[in-house]
Design an enzyme around this catalytic site. Structure first.
Site, short mmCIF file in Angstrom:
data_model
loop_
_atom_site.label_atom_id
_atom_site.label_comp_id
_atom_site.label_asym_id
_atom_site.label_seq_id
_atom_site.Cartn_x
_atom_site.Cartn_y
_atom_site.Cartn_z
N SER A 247 0.83 -1.21 0.00
CA SER A 247 0.00 0.00 0.00
C SER A 247 0.87 1.26 0.00
O SER A 247 0.40 2.34 -0.37
CB SER A 247 -0.92 0.00 1.23
OG SER A 247 -0.15 -0.05 2.41
N ALA A 248 2.12 1.13 0.40
CA ALA A 248 3.02 2.28 0.39
C ALA A 248 3.73 2.36 -0.95
O ALA A 248 4.94 2.26 -1.05
CB ALA A 248 4.04 2.15 1.53
N CYS A 249 2.95 2.55 -2.03
CA CYS A 249 3.53 2.46 -3.38
C CYS A 249 3.81 3.83 -3.96
O CYS A 249 4.12 3.95 -5.15
CB CYS A 249 2.59 1.68 -4.30
SG CYS A 249 0.95 2.40 -4.42
N GLY A 250 3.63 4.88 -3.17
CA GLY A 250 3.94 6.21 -3.68
C GLY A 250 2.77 6.91 -4.32
O GLY A 250 2.92 8.01 -4.84
N VAL A 251 1.58 6.32 -4.34
CA VAL A 251 0.41 6.97 -4.91
C VAL A 251 -0.27 7.78 -3.81
O VAL A 251 -0.53 7.25 -2.73
CB VAL A 251 -0.56 5.92 -5.49
CG1 VAL A 251 -1.79 6.61 -6.06
CG2 VAL A 251 0.14 5.10 -6.56
#
Length: 284
Positions: A123-127
């Site tokens: 979920s911490a993908c930079g979006v």
């Protein structure tokens, strides 16, 4: 127990034991199974379909898990978009190969080649939050904002106990999340368990896809853990007007629920709850 659970010998430490002074004992313990499931997707016909995603899950309802995942991600729109969905070994149960093969119906676009990399990120993908919410808005087919569902707070308060009563896997292991789909009258329609709360929700949605029950208008989805952005996204994608959780929601889950016009309830425990969005659906 099958492959959903297994037994291990553990060292039990009981600091309150007083009968014979023994605080250390060895005994068998039942654990929830966790195994990888690879979902392969592609056009129908001969040839090997491309791996799309690998998820760690508790074996069981694997076809529902795969269909629910594909639907929640907007890769299929209904059961008609699937030509066949089968375990790697065909109809054999249990799914000892840990692979589900999904052949898409003619005319249904295959996932882009880079999609498999997308689904392995966290979920911490930079979006950012705004972009995430916009992406869900463009994919969801259902307008839940206008759903006229109302549920008495008294009835909502009873749902965790009804969910817990159906958690047979949790009774054995103490280590499984649950997702339960309820009617407006509080009747349990379907319950699924898994080590991953998102997998449990996918299994419920996949069941609805297979049974052609979508959209899930007028229903309540209750999850045994917290309400994340991902679970709220899955609820919106399947047309659910009310998502309830026994634990806390995240900020982005609340933002997404508000954008969708969905009711989001958290900390549903005992006779108290927090209604974060859509309070008009919870009657006193």
């Amino acid at each position: 127990m099958g492959r959903a659970a297994d037994r291990r010998v553990v060292l039990r430490v009981d600091l309150d034991a007083t009968a014979d002074g023994r605080t250390l004992t060895r005994r068998p313990d039942t654990l929830a199974a966790e195994e990888p499931l690879e979902i392969r997707v592609g056009a129908a016909g001969p040839g090997r379909r491309r791996p799309l995603s690998v998820t760690m899950r508790t074996p069981g309802a694997d076809l529902d898990l795969a269909l629910g995942f594909l639907f929640a991600e907007g890769l299929i729109r209904s059961a008609d978009d699937v030509s066949t969905a089968q375990l790697c070994a065909g109809a054999e149960t249990p799914n000892t190969y840990n692979v589900v093969d999904v052949a898409l119906a003619p005319g249904v676009a295959e996932p882009a080649a880079e999609a498999s990399r997308q689904f392995t990120t966290t979920s911490a993908c930079g979006v950012c939050g705004k972009e995430s919410i916009e992406a869900v808005r463009t994919r969801s087919m259902f307008d839940v904002a206008g759903d006229p569902l109302t549920v008495p707070a008294e009835l909502l308060a009873e749902l965790p106990q009804r969910l817990r009563a159906g958690q047979r896997g949790f009774d054995r292991t103490g280590g499984l999340h649950a997702a339960g789909l309820f009617t407006a009258d509080g009747d349990l329609v379907v319950l699924r368990e898994d080590v991953g709360r998102h997998n449990a929700v996918d299994k419920v949605i996949g069941w609805a896809v297979r049974e052609r029950r979508l959209p899930l208008a007028g229903h309540v989805l209750l999850v045994s853990g917290r309400a994340s952005f991902e679970l709220t996204q899955k609820a919106w994608m399947s047309g659910l007007p009310l998502l309830a959780a026994v634990s806390a929601p995240s900020t982005l889950a609340v933002d997404l629920a508000a954008e969708a016009g969905m009711t989001l309830v958290g900390f549903l425990r005992g006779r108290t709850m927090n209604v974060y969005t859509g309070p008009h659906r919870v009657s006193a």
